[in-house]
Scaffold this motif. Structure first.
Motif, PDB file in Angstrom:
ATOM      1  N   TYR A  61      36.311  23.570  85.491  1.00 53.60           N
ATOM      2  CA  TYR A  61      37.494  24.421  85.401  1.00 53.60           C
ATOM      3  C   TYR A  61      38.621  23.685  84.693  1.00 53.60           C
ATOM      4  O   TYR A  61      38.640  22.452  84.594  1.00 53.60           O
ATOM      5  CB  TYR A  61      37.959  24.866  86.794  1.00 53.60           C
ATOM      6  N   GLN A  81      41.313  34.454  86.084  1.00 48.90           N
ATOM      7  CA  GLN A  81      40.330  33.526  85.551  1.00 48.90           C
ATOM      8  C   GLN A  81      39.696  34.092  84.279  1.00 48.90           C
ATOM      9  O   GLN A  81      39.703  35.295  84.052  1.00 48.90           O
ATOM     10  CB  GLN A  81      39.235  33.264  86.587  1.00 48.90           C
ATOM     11  N   LYS A  94      33.256  25.761  81.054  1.00 53.39           N
ATOM     12  CA  LYS A  94      34.569  25.584  81.644  1.00 53.39           C
ATOM     13  C   LYS A  94      35.192  26.954  81.950  1.00 53.39           C
ATOM     14  O   LYS A  94      35.207  27.837  81.088  1.00 53.39           O
ATOM     15  CB  LYS A  94      35.479  24.801  80.700  1.00 53.39           C
ATOM     16  N   VAL A  97      41.600  28.894  84.680  1.00 54.57           N
ATOM     17  CA  VAL A  97      42.218  29.581  85.818  1.00 54.57           C
ATOM     18  C   VAL A  97      43.738  29.543  85.707  1.00 54.57           C
ATOM     19  O   VAL A  97      44.320  28.588  85.189  1.00 54.57           O
ATOM     20  CB  VAL A  97      41.773  28.955  87.162  1.00 54.57           C
TER      21      VAL A  97
END
Length: 250
Positions: A61, A81, A94, A97
């Motif tokens: 992330y 997201q 990846k 967010v």
């Protein structure tokens, strides 16, 4: 001609075999074909939970520079997201967010007094506030906002309050033609005075704090209109309260 035909067949066969190996073996291996995962729904997850949660699902992330605020979510929890939940992505992908801000941004309180209740509710929603309790009081103006309150206190236009705050409204019920005598509030504390005012068919007006050394703190030392004055139902009564520490006019 026979030799040429044999060579041609061998060349075509070699090309087919090479294409098969490239498309079915090399290319899928190079692109991790078939090694995809489903993106989970991260909304509401707190920042410190993301790393382990996504590692278990072979994902990573990154927090975007954008931020927002939702008072129903915890601070630093996921609001949005990309990719969206349910999308199929390669392992190791990846996920970007957007986190809920730690502190609510401040916004200026709009003026709702003398507005119709319906319009006031729309304004409250449009500026990012929440309509709280609606209290009807006797007043000639039906469904007209008479007071706007934040945390139990009248709040003026332009006063900065956190986004998502609850605003309570005091609204007229259209029955304000009766004439009443103003009760005496001198010497009472604020809570008892407000109880008496509301019980008399009137409403609390401006609360002013006055520094004094001769009267205990929290006691009403002046009122307008004065005791015995004749007023209509729902009229506001302004009071001055002793304060030993400082002058405040809320």
């Amino acid at each position: 001609m026979k030799k040429i035909a044999i060579h041609l067949v061998l060349v075509i066969t070699a090309v087919i075999i090479f294409a098969f190996i490239f498309l079915k073996i090399f290319l899928p291996s190079y692109t991790n074909h078939g090694q995809t995962v489903s993106v989970p729904d991260l909304e509401g997850y707190e920042y410190h939970e993301l790393d382990n949660y996504l590692k278990e699902r072979d994902l990573r992330y990154e927090v975007t520079l954008d931020s927002g605020f939702n008072n129903e979510l915890k601070p630093l929890s996921v609001m949005k997201q990309n990719p969206k939940p349910g999308n199929k992505v390669k392992k190791g992908r990846k996920v970007y967010v957007t986190l809920n801000a730690k502190n609510a941004p401040l916004i200026k309180m709009p003026n709702l007094v003398n507005s119709q209740l319906k319009n006031a509710q729309e304004i409250i929603g449009n500026v990012g506030l929440v309509r709280g309790e609606i209290v009807y009081v006797p007043d000639i103006g039906i469904n007209v906002v008479l007071e706007q309150k934040y945390r139990g206190r009248n709040v003026k236009e332009g006063f900065e309050i956190p986004k998502g705050s609850q605003i309570d409204l005091v609204v007229g019920d259209g029955l304000g033609n009766q004439i009443l005598d103003v009760p005496s509030l001198i010497g009472m504390d604020e809570i008892d005075a407000e109880f008496l005012i509301i019980g008399s068919g009137l409403r609390m007006g401006k609360i002013n704090y006055v520094q004094t050394d001769s009267v205990p703190q929290g006691i009403i030392i002046q009122q307008i209109p004065p005791a015995g004055a004749e007023v209509k139902t729902g009229e506001p009564i302004d009071v001055w309260i002793s304060d030993l520490k400082k002058n405040t006019d809320f």
